[in-house]
Design an enzyme around this catalytic site. Sequence first.
Site, mmCIF file in Angstrom:
data_model
loop_
_atom_site.group_PDB
_atom_site.id
_atom_site.type_symbol
_atom_site.label_atom_id
_atom_site.label_comp_id
_atom_site.label_asym_id
_atom_site.label_seq_id
_atom_site.Cartn_x
_atom_site.Cartn_y
_atom_site.Cartn_z
ATOM 1 N N ASP A 21 -4.464 -5.088 18.175
ATOM 2 C CA ASP A 21 -4.973 -4.775 16.838
ATOM 3 C C ASP A 21 -3.846 -4.688 15.805
ATOM 4 O O ASP A 21 -2.718 -4.326 16.145
ATOM 5 C CB ASP A 21 -5.739 -3.446 16.898
ATOM 6 C CG ASP A 21 -6.657 -3.276 15.691
ATOM 7 O OD1 ASP A 21 -7.017 -4.290 15.058
ATOM 8 O OD2 ASP A 21 -7.005 -2.127 15.378
ATOM 9 N N HIS A 38 -2.431 -13.454 12.303
ATOM 10 C CA HIS A 38 -2.943 -13.929 13.597
ATOM 11 C C HIS A 38 -1.946 -14.920 14.223
ATOM 12 O O HIS A 38 -1.732 -14.911 15.433
ATOM 13 C CB HIS A 38 -4.311 -14.594 13.429
ATOM 14 C CG HIS A 38 -5.398 -13.629 13.004
ATOM 15 N ND1 HIS A 38 -5.562 -12.406 13.604
ATOM 16 C CD2 HIS A 38 -6.361 -13.712 12.053
ATOM 17 C CE1 HIS A 38 -6.591 -11.778 13.032
ATOM 18 N NE2 HIS A 38 -7.078 -12.544 12.084
ATOM 19 N N LEU A 133 0.544 -15.188 37.384
ATOM 20 C CA LEU A 133 -0.191 -14.245 36.516
ATOM 21 C C LEU A 133 -1.557 -14.838 36.206
ATOM 22 O O LEU A 133 -1.678 -16.043 35.953
ATOM 23 C CB LEU A 133 0.576 -14.045 35.194
ATOM 24 C CG LEU A 133 -0.128 -13.229 34.106
ATOM 25 C CD1 LEU A 133 -0.106 -11.739 34.461
ATOM 26 C CD2 LEU A 133 0.524 -13.429 32.735
HETATM 27 C C1 FPP Z 1 -6.883 -7.872 15.648
HETATM 28 O O1 FPP Z 1 -6.243 -7.738 14.432
HETATM 29 C C2 FPP Z 1 -6.769 -9.212 16.138
HETATM 30 C C3 FPP Z 1 -7.818 -10.082 16.289
HETATM 31 C C4 FPP Z 1 -9.210 -9.749 15.994
HETATM 32 C C5 FPP Z 1 -7.593 -11.453 16.717
HETATM 33 C C6 FPP Z 1 -6.525 -11.604 17.727
HETATM 34 C C7 FPP Z 1 -6.306 -13.044 17.858
HETATM 35 C C8 FPP Z 1 -5.132 -13.596 18.101
HETATM 36 C C9 FPP Z 1 -3.854 -12.873 18.296
HETATM 37 C C10 FPP Z 1 -5.085 -15.066 18.132
HETATM 38 C C11 FPP Z 1 -5.751 -15.687 19.302
HETATM 39 C C12 FPP Z 1 -5.182 -15.282 20.587
HETATM 40 C C13 FPP Z 1 -5.103 -16.052 21.672
HETATM 41 C C14 FPP Z 1 -4.614 -15.433 22.926
HETATM 42 C C15 FPP Z 1 -5.470 -17.501 21.696
HETATM 43 P P1 FPP Z 1 -7.098 -7.389 13.159
HETATM 44 O O2 FPP Z 1 -7.287 -8.633 12.382
HETATM 45 O O3 FPP Z 1 -8.368 -6.686 13.548
HETATM 46 O O4 FPP Z 1 -6.120 -6.420 12.439
HETATM 47 P P2 FPP Z 1 -6.511 -5.310 11.348
HETATM 48 O O5 FPP Z 1 -7.186 -4.197 12.108
HETATM 49 O O6 FPP Z 1 -5.187 -4.912 10.803
HETATM 50 O O7 FPP Z 1 -7.384 -5.952 10.339
#
Ligand code: FPP
Length: 242
Positions: A21, A38, A133
Amino acid sequence: MATHIKNIAQNHLGNVAIIMDGNGRWAKKNALKISKGHEKGVSVVKEIVEESINQKVKSLTLYAFSTENWGRPTQEINAIKNLIVNAINDQVPELVEQNVQLKFFGNFELFGKKIINKIEYAESSTKSKNPSLKLNIALGYGGQQDIISIVKSVSKGVLDGEIDINKISDKTIKDFSCVPEPSIDLLIRTGGDKRVSNFLLYQIAYSEICFLDNFWPDFTRLEYKNCINQYKTVSRRFGKRV
Ligand code: FPP
């Protein structure tokens, strides 16, 4: 003089899960577009996969996209979709080299044919009998939705006479779950919030949980190693008197 050797229990580290997060807030903090957060998040995933291999973690399960994330703006969803396609294209050869087995789980039908094809390609290319893994990616996943789906499948099995109601067990639930790992040893959440956000609800029953303030793009190998070391020395009693 007698030497006192302190016996520190070392928990075996099998299955780790991470709620990555804070990408959005990291981007905002750095005056960047959310998609850049991201993007940086994906590069951190690469590092953490490497470190998981070093640490001999058996499986790493990542929350990439929740059922609830469909409520985000289309532009952000499209950016995440592109990132997933690019990450698969860029990373699969290296994952094959590292002998990392990829598995996606959740309801990814809504992501469309292009991503579903990519997922099939990624999974078939990285299949391994003895992976270094197991890397599991939750996509369109929700813990409550998984439990509902398990209840439906088990009920159908009972109605069709294929499942004996008296034999429904923990194993039955795990067999019908879309989650590849039966239980999680260590759950890590970055980004400052202390909640589990519908992730692996059944499988985290006895997880040790590490909540960190850093946003996911700022998460480091050192912090990861600290979580693992902390996990290794904690007393896991599973409700028993030891
Ligand atoms: C949370 O941060 C993150 C996500 C909802 C997306 C995570 C996705 C990736 C890291 C990319 C894809 C990953 C792979 C393994 C292919 P948020 O956007 O909720 O952060 P915030 O709470 O600060 O808004």
